[in-house]
Design a protein around this motif. Structure first.
Motif, PDB file in Angstrom:
ATOM      1  N   TYR A 144       0.821  -1.211   0.000  1.00 27.49           N
ATOM      2  CA  TYR A 144       0.000   0.000   0.000  1.00 27.49           C
ATOM      3  C   TYR A 144       0.857   1.264   0.000  1.00 27.49           C
ATOM      4  CZ  TYR A 144      -3.797  -3.177   1.201  1.00 27.49           C
ATOM      5  OH  TYR A 144      -4.717  -4.198   1.191  1.00 27.49           O
ATOM      6  N   TYR A 145       2.157   1.128  -0.119  1.00 25.32           N
ATOM      7  CA  TYR A 145       3.032   2.298  -0.094  1.00 25.32           C
ATOM      8  C   TYR A 145       2.921   3.101  -1.381  1.00 25.32           C
ATOM      9  CZ  TYR A 145       5.443   0.706   4.142  1.00 25.32           C
ATOM     10  OH  TYR A 145       5.738   0.337   5.426  1.00 25.32           O
ATOM     11  N   THR A 146       3.211   4.404  -1.276  1.00 30.22           N
ATOM     12  CA  THR A 146       3.203   5.295  -2.439  1.00 30.22           C
ATOM     13  C   THR A 146       4.636   5.498  -2.938  1.00 30.22           C
ATOM     14  OG1 THR A 146       3.360   7.232  -1.007  1.00 30.22           O
ATOM     15  CG2 THR A 146       1.148   6.483  -1.611  1.00 30.22           C
ATOM     16  N   LEU A 147       4.760   6.244  -4.027  1.00 29.36           N
ATOM     17  CA  LEU A 147       6.083   6.500  -4.599  1.00 29.36           C
ATOM     18  C   LEU A 147       6.985   7.246  -3.626  1.00 29.36           C
ATOM     19  CD1 LEU A 147       5.208   7.473  -8.285  1.00 29.36           C
ATOM     20  CD2 LEU A 147       6.549   5.501  -7.564  1.00 29.36           C
ATOM     21  N   SER A 148       6.425   8.208  -2.908  1.00 31.63           N
ATOM     22  CA  SER A 148       7.235   8.974  -1.951  1.00 31.63           C
ATOM     23  C   SER A 148       7.772   8.082  -0.840  1.00 31.63           C
ATOM     24  CB  SER A 148       6.400  10.111  -1.346  1.00 31.63           C
ATOM     25  OG  SER A 148       6.042  11.046  -2.329  1.00 31.63           O
ATOM     26  N   VAL A 149       6.937   7.186  -0.338  1.00 30.71           N
ATOM     27  CA  VAL A 149       7.382   6.248   0.690  1.00 30.71           C
ATOM     28  C   VAL A 149       8.409   5.290   0.104  1.00 30.71           C
ATOM     29  CG1 VAL A 149       6.657   4.472   2.316  1.00 30.71           C
ATOM     30  CG2 VAL A 149       5.175   6.440   1.887  1.00 30.71           C
ATOM     31  N   GLY A 150       8.167   4.836  -1.119  1.00 29.78           N
ATOM     32  CA  GLY A 150       9.118   3.944  -1.784  1.00 29.78           C
ATOM     33  C   GLY A 150      10.462   4.614  -2.000  1.00 29.78           C
ATOM     34  N   LEU A 151      10.446   5.904  -2.332  1.00 31.48           N
ATOM     35  CA  LEU A 151      11.695   6.640  -2.523  1.00 31.48           C
ATOM     36  C   LEU A 151      12.454   6.763  -1.215  1.00 31.48           C
ATOM     37  CD1 LEU A 151      13.412   8.196  -4.577  1.00 31.48           C
ATOM     38  CD2 LEU A 151      12.131  10.253  -3.987  1.00 31.48           C
ATOM     39  N   GLN A 152      11.739   6.959  -0.120  1.00 33.78           N
ATOM     40  CA  GLN A 152      12.376   7.024   1.185  1.00 33.78           C
ATOM     41  C   GLN A 152      12.984   5.675   1.551  1.00 33.78           C
ATOM     42  OE1 GLN A 152      12.808   9.752   2.988  1.00 33.78           O
ATOM     43  NE2 GLN A 152      13.959   8.624   4.542  1.00 33.78           N
ATOM     44  N   LEU A 153      12.288   4.590   1.259  1.00 32.99           N
ATOM     45  CA  LEU A 153      12.838   3.248   1.486  1.00 32.99           C
ATOM     46  C   LEU A 153      14.091   3.033   0.639  1.00 32.99           C
ATOM     47  CD1 LEU A 153       9.632   0.999   1.541  1.00 32.99           C
ATOM     48  CD2 LEU A 153      11.048   1.654   3.483  1.00 32.99           C
ATOM     49  N   LEU A 154      14.035   3.520  -0.590  1.00 36.05           N
ATOM     50  CA  LEU A 154      15.175   3.386  -1.492  1.00 36.05           C
ATOM     51  C   LEU A 154      16.402   4.085  -0.924  1.00 36.05           C
ATOM     52  CD1 LEU A 154      16.316   2.579  -4.312  1.00 36.05           C
ATOM     53  CD2 LEU A 154      15.442   4.748  -5.163  1.00 36.05           C
ATOM     54  N   GLN A 155      16.209   5.267  -0.358  1.00 41.69           N
ATOM     55  CA  GLN A 155      17.328   6.002   0.213  1.00 41.69           C
ATOM     56  C   GLN A 155      17.896   5.301   1.440  1.00 41.69           C
ATOM     57  OE1 GLN A 155      15.612   9.858   0.922  1.00 41.69           O
ATOM     58  NE2 GLN A 155      15.805  10.504  -1.220  1.00 41.69           N
ATOM     59  N   GLY A 156      17.027   4.598   2.168  1.00 44.97           N
ATOM     60  CA  GLY A 156      17.504   3.869   3.333  1.00 44.97           C
ATOM     61  C   GLY A 156      18.203   2.568   2.986  1.00 44.97           C
ATOM     62  N   GLN A 157      17.681   1.863   1.985  1.00 45.40           N
ATOM     63  CA  GLN A 157      18.224   0.545   1.631  1.00 45.40           C
ATOM     64  C   GLN A 157      19.406   0.626   0.678  1.00 45.40           C
ATOM     65  OE1 GLN A 157      14.821  -1.481   0.049  1.00 45.40           O
ATOM     66  NE2 GLN A 157      13.753  -1.594   2.025  1.00 45.40           N
ATOM     67  N   HIS A 158      19.444   1.677  -0.134  1.00 51.81           N
ATOM     68  CA  HIS A 158      20.514   1.818  -1.137  1.00 51.81           C
ATOM     69  C   HIS A 158      21.122   3.204  -1.025  1.00 51.81           C
ATOM     70  CE1 HIS A 158      19.239  -1.928  -3.174  1.00 51.81           C
ATOM     71  NE2 HIS A 158      18.016  -1.525  -2.867  1.00 51.81           N
ATOM     72  N   GLY A 159      21.565   3.541   0.188  1.00 52.88           N
ATOM     73  CA  GLY A 159      22.081   4.873   0.447  1.00 52.88           C
ATOM     74  C   GLY A 159      23.327   5.217  -0.347  1.00 52.88           C
ATOM     75  N   ASN A 160      24.097   4.200  -0.759  1.00 52.59           N
ATOM     76  CA  ASN A 160      25.337   4.448  -1.495  1.00 52.59           C
ATOM     77  C   ASN A 160      25.147   4.394  -3.001  1.00 52.59           C
ATOM     78  OD1 ASN A 160      26.863   4.716   0.883  1.00 52.59           O
ATOM     79  ND2 ASN A 160      27.074   2.481   1.045  1.00 52.59           N
ATOM     80  N   ASN A 161      23.962   3.984  -3.449  1.00 52.93           N
ATOM     81  CA  ASN A 161      23.693   3.896  -4.887  1.00 52.93           C
ATOM     82  C   ASN A 161      23.002   5.184  -5.333  1.00 52.93           C
ATOM     83  OD1 ASN A 161      22.988   3.215  -7.522  1.00 52.93           O
ATOM     84  ND2 ASN A 161      22.595   1.073  -7.004  1.00 52.93           N
ATOM     85  N   TYR A 162      23.801   6.195  -5.629  1.00 59.60           N
ATOM     86  CA  TYR A 162      23.252   7.507  -5.972  1.00 59.60           C
ATOM     87  C   TYR A 162      22.541   7.494  -7.323  1.00 59.60           C
ATOM     88  CZ  TYR A 162      26.311   8.885  -2.147  1.00 59.60           C
ATOM     89  OH  TYR A 162      26.923   8.976  -0.931  1.00 59.60           O
ATOM     90  N   ALA A 163      22.998   6.665  -8.243  1.00 59.98           N
ATOM     91  CA  ALA A 163      22.358   6.587  -9.561  1.00 59.98           C
ATOM     92  C   ALA A 163      20.922   6.095  -9.423  1.00 59.98           C
ATOM     93  CB  ALA A 163      23.156   5.660 -10.483  1.00 59.98           C
ATOM     94  N   LEU A 164      20.720   5.096  -8.554  1.00 56.12           N
ATOM     95  CA  LEU A 164      19.383   4.556  -8.337  1.00 56.12           C
ATOM     96  C   LEU A 164      18.491   5.592  -7.659  1.00 56.12           C
ATOM     97  CD1 LEU A 164      18.146   1.811  -9.018  1.00 56.12           C
ATOM     98  CD2 LEU A 164      18.614   1.088  -6.667  1.00 56.12           C
ATOM     99  N   GLN A 165      19.053   6.331  -6.722  1.00 51.35           N
ATOM    100  CA  GLN A 165      18.286   7.374  -6.041  1.00 51.35           C
ATOM    101  C   GLN A 165      17.910   8.505  -6.999  1.00 51.35           C
ATOM    102  OE1 GLN A 165      19.758   8.668  -2.151  1.00 51.35           O
ATOM    103  NE2 GLN A 165      21.059   6.863  -2.083  1.00 51.35           N
ATOM    104  N   MET A 166      18.834   8.854  -7.892  1.00 53.17           N
ATOM    105  CA  MET A 166      18.537   9.897  -8.883  1.00 53.17           C
ATOM    106  C   MET A 166      17.427   9.442  -9.832  1.00 53.17           C
ATOM    107  SD  MET A 166      20.380  12.541  -8.214  1.00 53.17           S
ATOM    108  CE  MET A 166      20.119  12.081  -6.494  1.00 53.17           C
ATOM    109  N   ALA A 167      17.427   8.164 -10.179  1.00 48.58           N
ATOM    110  CA  ALA A 167      16.373   7.635 -11.053  1.00 48.58           C
ATOM    111  C   ALA A 167      15.018   7.695 -10.358  1.00 48.58           C
ATOM    112  CB  ALA A 167      16.703   6.201 -11.470  1.00 48.58           C
ATOM    113  N   GLY A 168      14.984   7.318  -9.078  1.00 49.71           N
ATOM    114  CA  GLY A 168      13.731   7.383  -8.332  1.00 49.71           C
ATOM    115  C   GLY A 168      13.229   8.803  -8.171  1.00 49.71           C
TER     116      GLY A 168
END
Length: 276
Positions: free
Chosen positions: A223-247
């Motif tokens: 039930y999560y939204t994109l904003s919540v998913g982006l926050q999870l992405l930053q927590g789980q893949h904090g060193n993968n800046y390319a993935l964070q930029m894509a999100g």
């Protein structure tokens, strides 16, 4: 006379240059983010970074949807945004009622609606959560959508605009046998297009960026939204800046597109004075 005109032209030219520079400075981080979303993480972390990707790749976006459930987040966000436009229609109806109908307690009720604008949303989250929990709507999309269907600001904005619409025009429609539903959908809404555009943009942005309430009400990741998913992405893949930029790019681009398309209607909505 010519010197005064030249001074005005010089001033306008200076203002144009200044606004252009400030615009570039403001947009440059977004431009960097967009181009970085097509880079590899190694290229982003290189000592001498470049604005444009050397070997553009869509792998970051593929990973978002294939491995990181962004497809589910996107579906939930689209549902919430679409339901928010149902709330937009409800706000328009309420604004129309406050503007054009007389009933007992109207002014007091409207003041109560305005009073809710003075209360921070964080204060009401716990009572709303307890109410939804008591009827079994926590951890559901309905629970996410329901509290945002009506808003005091939207009702106030519609009411203020609809006050400017001619009462004689509405009375003429009633004398011709038009029902209240016909008047609302065929007269009021078409006349209110500028303010609908403004509220539509605000509604889209609010639904698209919904973060705190879905995070509180939903315990299940489905039930999560994109904003919540982006926050999870930053927590789980904090060193993968390319993935964070894509999100982040995937979050921002739709808002930029919608704003660009409806920009002129937004300006009309803030400048319109209604029918006299």
């Amino acid at each position: 006379m010519n010197s005064h005109k030249n001074a005005q032209m010089s001033f306008k030219f200076f203002i144009g240059i200044l606004l252009g520079v400030l615009g570039i400075m403001t947009f440059f981080p977004f431009l960097w983010m967009i181009f970085s979303s097509f880079k590899t993480n190694a290229e982003i972390n290189q000592i001498v970074p470049s604005l444009f990707p050397k070997d553009a790749t869509f792998n970051n976006f593929k990973e978002l949807f294939i491995r990181l459930n962004f497809g589910i987040y996107l579906k939930n966000t689209l549902i919430i945004t679409a339901c928010s436009f149902v709330g937009l229609l409800l706000n328009a109806m309420a604004g129309y009622g406050f503007a054009k109908f007389d009933f007992k307690g109207k002014n007091g009720l409207f003041l109560m609606v305005l009073a809710t604008m003075m209360i921070p949303g964080q204060v009401t989250m716990i009572p709303v959560y307890l109410l939804l929990n008591s009827v079994g709507l926590t951890n559901t999309l309905i629970g996410i959508v329901l509290p945002g269907l009506a808003g005091a600001f939207g009702i106030f904005l519609f009411r203020q605009f609809m006050n400017t619409i001619s009462n004689e025009m509405l009375e003429a429609a009633r004398l011709d046998g038009a029902s209240e539903w016909y008047i609302f959908f065929k007269i009021i809404l078409p006349v209110s297009r500028p303010i609908l555009a403004v509220q539509g943009i605000l509604t889209f942005i609010g639904g698209w960026n919904s973060f705190l309430w879905p995070l509180i009400i939903a315990n299940d990741e489905k039930y999560y939204t994109l904003s919540v998913g982006l926050q999870l992405l930053q927590g789980q893949h904090g060193n993968n800046y390319a993935l964070q930029m894509a999100g982040a790019t995937f979050m921002v681009i739709p808002i930029l597109i919608v704003f660009s398309i409806f920009q002129k209607y937004i300006l009309q909505g803030f400048n319109v004075s209604g029918i006299k």
